[in-house]
Design an enzyme around this catalytic site. Structure first.
Site, PDB file in Angstrom:
ATOM      1  N   LYS A  80       0.878  -1.195   0.044  1.00  0.00           N
ATOM      2  CA  LYS A  80      -0.214  -0.056   0.094  1.00  0.00           C
ATOM      3  C   LYS A  80       0.712   1.121  -0.093  1.00  0.00           C
ATOM      4  O   LYS A  80       2.076   1.205   0.290  1.00  0.00           O
ATOM      5  CB  LYS A  80      -0.724  -0.231   1.306  1.00  0.00           C
ATOM      6  CG  LYS A  80      -2.162   0.845   1.012  1.00  0.00           C
ATOM      7  CD  LYS A  80      -3.147   0.175   0.376  1.00  0.00           C
ATOM      8  CE  LYS A  80      -4.395   1.160   0.322  1.00  0.00           C
ATOM      9  NZ  LYS A  80      -5.619   0.196  -0.083  1.00  0.00           N
TER      10      LYS A  80
ATOM     11  N   ASP B 182      -7.147   4.320  -4.440  1.00  0.00           N
ATOM     12  CA  ASP B 182      -7.767   4.255  -3.112  1.00  0.00           C
ATOM     13  C   ASP B 182      -8.260   5.607  -2.755  1.00  0.00           C
ATOM     14  O   ASP B 182      -8.492   6.153  -3.750  1.00  0.00           O
ATOM     15  CB  ASP B 182      -6.642   3.838  -2.020  1.00  0.00           C
ATOM     16  CG  ASP B 182      -7.240   3.201  -0.959  1.00  0.00           C
ATOM     17  OD1 ASP B 182      -7.636   2.231  -0.534  1.00  0.00           O
ATOM     18  OD2 ASP B 182      -7.393   4.266   0.287  1.00  0.00           O
TER      19      ASP B 182
HETATM   20  P1  NDP Z   1     -12.781   7.846  -2.714  1.00  0.00           P
HETATM   21  O1  NDP Z   1     -11.670   8.900  -2.653  1.00  0.00           O
HETATM   22  O2  NDP Z   1     -13.380   7.455  -3.932  1.00  0.00           O
HETATM   23  O3  NDP Z   1     -14.248   7.933  -1.710  1.00  0.00           O
HETATM   24  C1  NDP Z   1     -13.689   8.101  -0.183  1.00  0.00           C
HETATM   25  C2  NDP Z   1     -15.137   8.607   0.426  1.00  0.00           C
HETATM   26  O4  NDP Z   1     -14.979   8.386   1.922  1.00  0.00           O
HETATM   27  C3  NDP Z   1     -15.582   9.966   0.095  1.00  0.00           C
HETATM   28  O5  NDP Z   1     -16.923  10.079  -0.009  1.00  0.00           O
HETATM   29  C4  NDP Z   1     -14.866  10.857   1.506  1.00  0.00           C
HETATM   30  O6  NDP Z   1     -15.410  11.949   1.505  1.00  0.00           O
HETATM   31  C5  NDP Z   1     -15.085   9.845   2.396  1.00  0.00           C
HETATM   32  N1  NDP Z   1     -14.012   9.861   3.447  1.00  0.00           N
HETATM   33  C6  NDP Z   1     -12.627   9.731   3.169  1.00  0.00           C
HETATM   34  N2  NDP Z   1     -11.919   9.942   4.232  1.00  0.00           N
HETATM   35  C7  NDP Z   1     -12.770  10.120   5.256  1.00  0.00           C
HETATM   36  C8  NDP Z   1     -12.603  10.585   6.576  1.00  0.00           C
HETATM   37  N3  NDP Z   1     -11.737  10.610   7.166  1.00  0.00           N
HETATM   38  N4  NDP Z   1     -13.907  10.713   7.315  1.00  0.00           N
HETATM   39  C9  NDP Z   1     -15.121  10.493   6.633  1.00  0.00           C
HETATM   40  N5  NDP Z   1     -15.289  10.520   5.442  1.00  0.00           N
HETATM   41  C10 NDP Z   1     -14.276  10.191   4.665  1.00  0.00           C
HETATM   42  O7  NDP Z   1     -12.252   6.408  -2.097  1.00  0.00           O
HETATM   43  P2  NDP Z   1     -12.916   4.781  -2.434  1.00  0.00           P
HETATM   44  O8  NDP Z   1     -14.428   4.915  -2.418  1.00  0.00           O
HETATM   45  O9  NDP Z   1     -11.980   4.381  -3.414  1.00  0.00           O
HETATM   46  O10 NDP Z   1     -12.633   4.258  -0.968  1.00  0.00           O
HETATM   47  C11 NDP Z   1     -13.337   4.022   0.156  1.00  0.00           C
HETATM   48  C12 NDP Z   1     -12.857   3.244   1.135  1.00  0.00           C
HETATM   49  O11 NDP Z   1     -12.722   1.767   0.472  1.00  0.00           O
HETATM   50  C13 NDP Z   1     -11.488   3.357   1.676  1.00  0.00           C
HETATM   51  O12 NDP Z   1     -11.451   2.747   3.070  1.00  0.00           O
HETATM   52  C14 NDP Z   1     -10.581   2.362   0.733  1.00  0.00           C
HETATM   53  O13 NDP Z   1      -9.401   2.040   1.359  1.00  0.00           O
HETATM   54  C15 NDP Z   1     -11.632   1.284   0.640  1.00  0.00           C
HETATM   55  N6  NDP Z   1     -11.212   0.478  -0.735  1.00  0.00           N
HETATM   56  C16 NDP Z   1     -11.198   0.797  -1.750  1.00  0.00           C
HETATM   57  C17 NDP Z   1     -11.019   0.229  -3.093  1.00  0.00           C
HETATM   58  C18 NDP Z   1     -11.089   0.762  -4.378  1.00  0.00           C
HETATM   59  O14 NDP Z   1     -10.924  -0.158  -5.339  1.00  0.00           O
HETATM   60  N7  NDP Z   1     -11.252   1.925  -4.619  1.00  0.00           N
HETATM   61  C19 NDP Z   1     -10.999  -1.323  -2.952  1.00  0.00           C
HETATM   62  C20 NDP Z   1     -10.978  -1.722  -1.567  1.00  0.00           C
HETATM   63  C21 NDP Z   1     -11.004  -0.862  -0.473  1.00  0.00           C
HETATM   64  P3  NDP Z   1     -14.795  13.257   1.171  1.00  0.00           P
HETATM   65  O15 NDP Z   1     -14.940  13.295  -0.239  1.00  0.00           O
HETATM   66  O16 NDP Z   1     -15.213  14.311   2.043  1.00  0.00           O
HETATM   67  O17 NDP Z   1     -13.234  13.081   1.699  1.00  0.00           O
HETATM   68  O1  2IT Z   2      -7.946  -1.739  -0.628  1.00  0.00           O
HETATM   69  C1  2IT Z   2      -7.941  -2.069  -1.554  1.00  0.00           C
HETATM   70  O2  2IT Z   2      -8.063  -3.435  -1.883  1.00  0.00           O
HETATM   71  C2  2IT Z   2      -7.586  -1.077  -2.912  1.00  0.00           C
HETATM   72  N1  2IT Z   2      -7.623  -0.026  -2.525  1.00  0.00           N
HETATM   73  C3  2IT Z   2      -7.390  -1.603  -4.319  1.00  0.00           C
HETATM   74  C4  2IT Z   2      -6.260  -2.326  -4.600  1.00  0.00           C
HETATM   75  C5  2IT Z   2      -5.815  -2.482  -5.814  1.00  0.00           C
HETATM   76  O3  2IT Z   2      -4.583  -3.029  -6.187  1.00  0.00           O
HETATM   77  O4  2IT Z   2      -6.581  -2.588  -6.841  1.00  0.00           O
END
Ligand code: NDP
Ligand code: 2IT
Length: 455
Positions: free
Chosen positions: A135, A175
């Site tokens: 990561k 992420d």
């Molecule tokens: P995005 O940046 O697309 O969206 C993140 C969302 O979460 C936004 O709505 C953001 O709000 C909110 N957020 C972020 N930080 C905080 C915080 N500290 N407190 C409250 N709200 C918060 O990210 P993703 O959707 O890609 O990721 C969301 C979660 O999913 C994370 O935990 C990530 O690690 C996990 N994840 C993502 C994957 C992926 O493929 N993208 C795969 C597996 C897991 P704001 O706009 O106000 O910051």
């Molecule tokens: O937390 C996760 O699994 C991710 N942000 C996606 C990782 C990836 O390599 O697609």
């Protein structure tokens, strides 16, 4: 280390191990939390398997292979020189190249990236694909920055990172704060620096080596996991009221899939608060949210002005009555009290789209109440699974059809569900998905490490 043969000795050994992790990694609470959550399940499983103890397998998994920390200098639109800190944590490559996302958020610390890289190691193993765990990220805040500023930051970040990644070495992805725009800038800079067009990132645009359904995969997978848990109980999404947090990549595609399966989503959130729409967030409203978040880069509060909904500033959606909950924003966004509120209000299932969104006290509450609970390393593995498929397509220089990929994603999530049942079934019909996912993820990595000897 000798055989562990009694529950008392197992507990004593676990406590000693956790104390050691805390001592070696001071001031890293998220990392301690993630290691405890896994070790808690693993120590019971390996109690009668002394070879894992003798070879210090768990200890080695909780010590990253290496960590790269670097300065990221860039110039903002006013001509000021700005300095951020970049990281890549390469946790474990026993079963494949390091693989895991990059996070750009002001809250990024070494502790957060170490927890994410550790979790990723088990998650990637669960997918069944050959990917190790890593990561990375930076304490850069993309909010309020122009496209040019984001581009200059990404270029500077990659100018150091490119030394440490490669298609058979380490393959980052997106992420929080890293989506299609950032991946484009990062890939472009890698290509410029090396003059090579290779699959060193996933989540790429379809024009330059990306895979169909990677964007949707994490959110869809989180919902599939719940669908499978419900099916085991002879239940379904039909008519279920769902709360979802976040409004980014994972949250929006979770909402889309819940709608397809007949559920009704009544909340979304961002870091400023949540919106509650009792009528449900349908496809048209969701398209409006995606435009708000990815094009206009606005705040979720604007939803309440656009549609008949309420905005709850500074709050999280877990106080809203629901049947099913999907935390899809960030770590530690469901407290113990919030978990108990969900249960009290009749919630029967939680599937974690975000990484480690529920604190340990909350997990304990879910498990005590015996509600359906899919922990993040199982529930959100669909994203990295399709990343693995993107790597395969890049290596073979082909692109698979959407139908093929949709089926592979669905089958992968079913496979993860079934592995959790295999290792997590507790006899009385209750499936401990946390235990199941930890053990199933552990075994493959541990056995590969055993094969290598002391390295
Ligand atoms: P995005 O940046 O697309 O969206 C993140 C969302 O979460 C936004 O709505 C953001 O709000 C909110 N957020 C972020 N930080 C905080 C915080 N500290 N407190 C409250 N709200 C918060 O990210 P993703 O959707 O890609 O990721 C969301 C979660 O999913 C994370 O935990 C990530 O690690 C996990 N994840 C993502 C994957 C992926 O493929 N993208 C795969 C597996 C897991 P704001 O706009 O106000 O910051
Ligand atoms: O937390 C996760 O699994 C991710 N942000 C996606 C990782 C990836 O390599 O697609």
């Amino acid at each position: 280390m000798s055989k562990i043969s009694s529950p008392e000795k197992t507990q004593e050994y676990l406590e000693r191990f956790i104390a050691g992790v805390k001592k070696r990694n001071p001031g890293e609470p998220e990392f301690h939390q993630a290691v405890y959550e896994v070790a808690h399940s693993i120590f019971s499983y390996i109690a009668d398997k002394p070879h894992y103890h003798d070879m210090q397998i768990v200890e080695r998994m909780a010590e990253p292979d290496r960590i790269i920390i670097f300065r990221v200098c860039w110039e903002d639109d006013e001509g000021n020189i700005r300095v951020n800190r970049g990281y890549r944590v390469q946790n474990n490559n026993a079963i494949g190249p390091y693989k895991g996302g990059i996070r750009f958020h002001p809250s990024v610390t070494l502790s957060i990236l170490k927890f994410l890289a550790f979790e990723q190691t088990f998650k990637n193993s669960l997918t069944g694909l050959p990917m190790g765990g890593g990561k990375g990220g930076a304490d850069f805040n993309p909010k309020g920055k122009s496209n040019n500023e984001v581009m200059r930051f990404c270029q500077s970040f990659m100018t150091t990172l490119f030394h440490h990644i490669g298609p058979d070495l380490d393959v980052p992805a997106g992420d929080i704060g890293v989506g299609a725009r950032e991946i484009g800038y990062l890939f472009g800079q890698y290509k410029r620096l090396t003059n090579q067009f290779v699959g060193i990132l996933t989540g790429k645009g379809l024009e330059y080596g990306g895979s169909l359904i990677r964007t949707e995969a994490t959110g869809y997978g989180t919902v599939y996991m719940m669908e499978d848990m419900l099916a085991l109980k002879k239940d379904s999404f039909e008519g279920k009221v769902c709360t979802v947090s976040g409004s980014g990549n994972v949250a929006t595609y979770a909402v889309e899939k819940i709608n397809h399966l007949g559920g009704k989503v009544v909340t979304l959130s961002d870091s400023s608060g949540y919106v509650h729409d009792a009528d449900g967030i349908d496809a048209d409203k969701l398209a409006w949210v995606v435009d708000l978040k990815t094009v206009k880069r606005g705040r979720i509060s604007e939803y309440a002005k656009e549609f008949k909904a309420t905005f709850h500033e500074g709050k999280r959606p877990w106080e809203v009555e629901c049947d099913l909950a999907f935390p899809c924003a960030t770590q530690n966004e469901v407290s113990g009290d919030e978990a108990r509120t969900l249960i009290k209000n009749g919630c029967i299932g939680v599937s974690e789209g975000a990484n480690m969104p529920t604190v340990q006290d909350g997990i304990d509450a879910y498990q005590e109440a015996k509600i359906l609970f899919a922990p993040s390393k199982a529930a959100n593995a669909g994203g990295v699974a399709v990343s693995g498929l993107e790597m395969s397509q890049n290596s073979a220089r082909i692109s698979w059809s959407e139908d093929e990929l949709q089926k592979l994603l669905r089958d992968t999530m079913q496979g993860i569900h079934d592995k959790c049942v295999e290792y997590g079934e507790e006899g009385d019909g209750y499936v401990n998905y946390l235990k199941g996912s930890n053990i199933a993820g552990f075994v493959k990595v541990a056995d590969a490490m055993l094969a290598y000897g002391v390295v």
